[in-house]
Write a protein that holds these residues in place. Structure first.
Motif, mmCIF file in Angstrom:
data_model
loop_
_atom_site.group_PDB
_atom_site.id
_atom_site.type_symbol
_atom_site.label_atom_id
_atom_site.label_comp_id
_atom_site.label_asym_id
_atom_site.label_seq_id
_atom_site.Cartn_x
_atom_site.Cartn_y
_atom_site.Cartn_z
ATOM 1 N N THR A 137 0.902 -1.099 -0.080
ATOM 2 C CA THR A 137 -0.064 -0.117 -0.023
ATOM 3 C C THR A 137 1.049 1.277 -0.079
ATOM 4 O O THR A 137 0.699 2.172 -0.729
ATOM 5 N N SER A 138 1.986 1.109 0.826
ATOM 6 C CA SER A 138 2.919 2.526 0.899
ATOM 7 C C SER A 138 3.454 2.621 -0.347
ATOM 8 O O SER A 138 3.648 3.785 -0.914
ATOM 9 N N GLY A 139 4.034 1.549 -1.116
ATOM 10 C CA GLY A 139 4.521 1.800 -2.544
ATOM 11 C C GLY A 139 3.686 2.157 -3.500
ATOM 12 O O GLY A 139 4.054 2.985 -4.405
ATOM 13 N N VAL A 140 2.360 1.936 -3.346
ATOM 14 C CA VAL A 140 1.262 2.470 -4.349
ATOM 15 C C VAL A 140 1.388 3.982 -4.051
ATOM 16 O O VAL A 140 1.260 4.849 -5.023
ATOM 17 N N LEU A 141 1.212 4.207 -2.802
ATOM 18 C CA LEU A 141 0.932 5.930 -2.664
ATOM 19 C C LEU A 141 2.383 6.418 -2.769
ATOM 20 O O LEU A 141 2.270 7.670 -3.493
ATOM 21 N N ILE A 142 3.457 6.037 -2.793
ATOM 22 C CA ILE A 142 4.672 6.757 -3.183
ATOM 23 C C ILE A 142 4.766 6.951 -4.702
ATOM 24 O O ILE A 142 4.922 7.987 -5.297
ATOM 25 N N PHE A 143 4.590 5.740 -5.314
ATOM 26 C CA PHE A 143 4.487 6.135 -6.848
ATOM 27 C C PHE A 143 3.446 6.964 -7.316
ATOM 28 O O PHE A 143 3.711 7.730 -8.010
ATOM 29 N N THR A 144 2.344 6.968 -6.613
ATOM 30 C CA THR A 144 1.382 7.981 -6.922
ATOM 31 C C THR A 144 1.519 9.259 -6.814
ATOM 32 O O THR A 144 1.360 10.207 -7.442
ATOM 33 N N GLY A 145 2.205 9.454 -5.940
ATOM 34 C CA GLY A 145 2.797 10.878 -5.152
ATOM 35 C C GLY A 145 3.894 11.450 -6.293
ATOM 36 O O GLY A 145 3.879 12.440 -6.626
ATOM 37 N N ILE A 146 4.773 10.377 -6.740
ATOM 38 C CA ILE A 146 5.923 10.776 -7.808
ATOM 39 C C ILE A 146 4.908 11.285 -9.086
ATOM 40 O O ILE A 146 5.324 12.075 -9.854
ATOM 41 N N TYR A 147 4.043 10.355 -9.403
ATOM 42 C CA TYR A 147 3.162 10.845 -10.636
ATOM 43 C C TYR A 147 2.494 12.308 -10.453
ATOM 44 O O TYR A 147 2.203 13.028 -11.283
ATOM 45 N N MET A 148 2.068 12.472 -9.272
ATOM 46 C CA MET A 148 1.283 13.894 -8.748
ATOM 47 C C MET A 148 2.089 14.900 -9.142
ATOM 48 O O MET A 148 2.013 15.859 -9.828
ATOM 49 N N LEU A 149 3.617 14.582 -8.655
ATOM 50 C CA LEU A 149 4.686 15.767 -8.760
ATOM 51 C C LEU A 149 5.082 16.013 -10.187
ATOM 52 O O LEU A 149 5.065 17.048 -10.555
ATOM 53 N N ALA A 150 4.974 15.154 -10.859
ATOM 54 C CA ALA A 150 5.365 15.279 -12.346
ATOM 55 C C ALA A 150 4.124 15.816 -12.904
ATOM 56 O O ALA A 150 4.417 16.624 -13.853
ATOM 57 N N ALA A 151 2.780 15.479 -12.562
ATOM 58 C CA ALA A 151 1.869 16.119 -13.368
ATOM 59 C C ALA A 151 1.480 17.578 -12.896
ATOM 60 O O ALA A 151 1.254 18.437 -13.784
ATOM 61 N N THR A 152 2.163 17.891 -11.719
ATOM 62 C CA THR A 152 2.084 19.493 -11.143
ATOM 63 C C THR A 152 2.963 20.158 -12.017
ATOM 64 O O THR A 152 2.628 21.370 -12.402
ATOM 65 N N MET A 153 4.017 19.526 -12.478
ATOM 66 C CA MET A 153 4.970 20.322 -13.304
ATOM 67 C C MET A 153 4.565 20.826 -14.674
ATOM 68 O O MET A 153 4.931 21.718 -15.065
ATOM 69 N N CYS A 154 3.388 19.991 -15.144
ATOM 70 C CA CYS A 154 3.073 20.376 -16.408
ATOM 71 C C CYS A 154 2.186 21.878 -16.229
ATOM 72 O O CYS A 154 2.048 22.465 -17.542
ATOM 73 N N PHE A 155 1.895 22.210 -15.147
ATOM 74 C CA PHE A 155 1.350 23.545 -15.261
ATOM 75 C C PHE A 155 2.141 24.788 -15.383
ATOM 76 O O PHE A 155 1.760 25.798 -15.927
ATOM 77 N N TRP A 156 3.335 24.264 -15.524
ATOM 78 C CA TRP A 156 4.323 25.331 -15.796
ATOM 79 C C TRP A 156 5.071 25.147 -17.079
ATOM 80 O O TRP A 156 5.516 25.975 -17.774
ATOM 81 N N THR A 157 5.386 23.817 -17.387
ATOM 82 C CA THR A 157 6.261 23.362 -18.367
ATOM 83 C C THR A 157 5.250 22.755 -19.664
ATOM 84 O O THR A 157 5.696 22.755 -20.833
ATOM 85 N N VAL A 158 3.791 22.665 -19.409
ATOM 86 C CA VAL A 158 2.892 22.018 -20.454
ATOM 87 C C VAL A 158 3.435 20.738 -20.873
ATOM 88 O O VAL A 158 2.704 19.678 -20.416
ATOM 89 N N GLN A 159 4.374 20.180 -21.165
ATOM 90 C CA GLN A 159 4.884 19.108 -21.578
ATOM 91 C C GLN A 159 5.228 18.223 -20.362
ATOM 92 O O GLN A 159 5.882 18.694 -19.324
ATOM 93 N N GLY A 160 5.098 17.105 -20.314
ATOM 94 C CA GLY A 160 5.644 16.315 -19.097
ATOM 95 C C GLY A 160 7.200 16.066 -19.165
ATOM 96 O O GLY A 160 7.498 16.234 -20.220
ATOM 97 N N LEU A 161 8.020 16.094 -18.110
ATOM 98 C CA LEU A 161 9.454 16.171 -17.845
ATOM 99 C C LEU A 161 9.788 14.469 -17.627
ATOM 100 O O LEU A 161 9.154 14.002 -16.722
ATOM 101 N N GLU A 162 10.739 14.318 -18.505
ATOM 102 C CA GLU A 162 11.108 12.709 -18.547
ATOM 103 C C GLU A 162 12.078 12.440 -17.332
ATOM 104 O O GLU A 162 12.230 11.304 -17.007
ATOM 105 N N VAL A 163 12.333 13.792 -16.526
ATOM 106 C CA VAL A 163 13.130 13.495 -15.467
ATOM 107 C C VAL A 163 12.331 12.708 -14.467
ATOM 108 O O VAL A 163 13.100 11.995 -13.468
ATOM 109 N N ALA A 164 11.006 12.852 -14.597
ATOM 110 C CA ALA A 164 10.271 12.143 -13.589
ATOM 111 C C ALA A 164 10.378 10.623 -13.656
ATOM 112 O O ALA A 164 10.264 9.892 -12.630
#
Length: 260
Positions: A149-176
């Motif tokens: 369960t913790s692993g699912v939440l951590i990976f989901t959190g990383i996806y959320m951070l990468a998605a948030t960057m799209c508000f400024w970069t529009v395109q997703g960043l491969e660094v995620a």
């Protein structure tokens, strides 16, 4: 949650319209991590152990992290593909609906074909457990559930951070991908085989160590000190999603339409 399950049902029905494609993709997802696991097997076949860790102990670690990753890819895929909503201007429609943006994006896409990867991880998990002399108790069984369960939440959190960057970069960043795909590949081994700074970063910053290493010591009976702390580390790792959610809220408030 009723709305979430409606999203789930609708997207499942849409994917099942092409059943042959669905099952072929699921079979492909089954064999993709199989090749990685084969590499793990041959590594131990050649060297026997890695820094005191036996094959089946690492196989248990492998199964947990890949199971968590497959579940996150299935149910949090909306954040992983979020940049398409920004590029097309579809996020504007999300904002005018009287429901949480988090829930709508989370329910915008599901990858049910990841059931193949999940099945392969479950088989490795059962195989590893059957070949380990673990004295199972209720606490250890609960810890194993906490780890996934913790692993699912951590990976989901990383996806959320990468998605948030799209508000400024529009395109997703491969660094995620360093922290999703790369994090998965790294966390399939116990963290103490890496250099100390790597282990510390992936314990205190991105807490994969609370998923695969510290609670695994408790399950295998290798703990030194208070066992309760090792048992509860997955719960501490789960808190990683809270700052990710706050960062997402900041990104939503700073969103400017693409004008598409």
């Amino acid at each position: 949650m009723s709305l979430y399950f409606k999203y789930l049902l609708i997207l499942f029905k849409s994917q099942m319209q092409y059943r042959t494609s669905f099952w072929l993709l699921s079979i492909g997802q089954f064999f993709i991590p199989f090749s990685v696991f084969a590499g793990l097997y041959f590594l131990f076949e050649r060297f026997g152990q890695i820094k005191g860790w036996e094959f089946y102990e690492v196989a248990l670690c492998f199964a947990v992290i890949h199971m968590a990753f497959s579940l996150s890819e299935c149910f949090a895929r909306g954040f992983d593909t979020f940049s398409s909503l920004i590029i097309k201007g579809d996020f504007d429609r999300v904002l005018v609906r009287p429901r949480s943006t988090f829930l709508q994006v989370l329910g915008s896409k599901f990858e049910f074909t990841r059931i193949g990867r999940l099945l392969q991880s479950a088989i490795v998990l059962i195989w590893a457990i059957n070949n380990l002399s673990i004295e199972w108790s209720l606490e250890k069984a609960v810890t194993l559930i906490f780890m996934i369960t913790s692993g699912v939440l951590i990976f989901t959190g990383i996806y959320m951070l990468a998605a948030t960057m799209c508000f400024w970069t529009v395109q997703g960043l491969e660094v995620a991908n360093i922290f999703t795909d790369g994090g998965r590949e790294m966390a399939q081994y116990p963290l103490n085989i890496y250099q100390k700074w790597v282990a510390r970063f992936f314990t205190y910053v991105i807490p994969f160590g609370t998923v695969n290493y510290l609670p695994l010591l408790f399950i295998l009976g290798k703990t030194k000190g208070d066992e309760i702390l090792y048992m509860l580390t997955p719960l501490a790792g789960s808190l990683f999603i809270l700052p990710c959610f706050l960062v997402w809220q900041v990104g939503v408030r700073h969103y400017r339409s693409t004008g598409s």
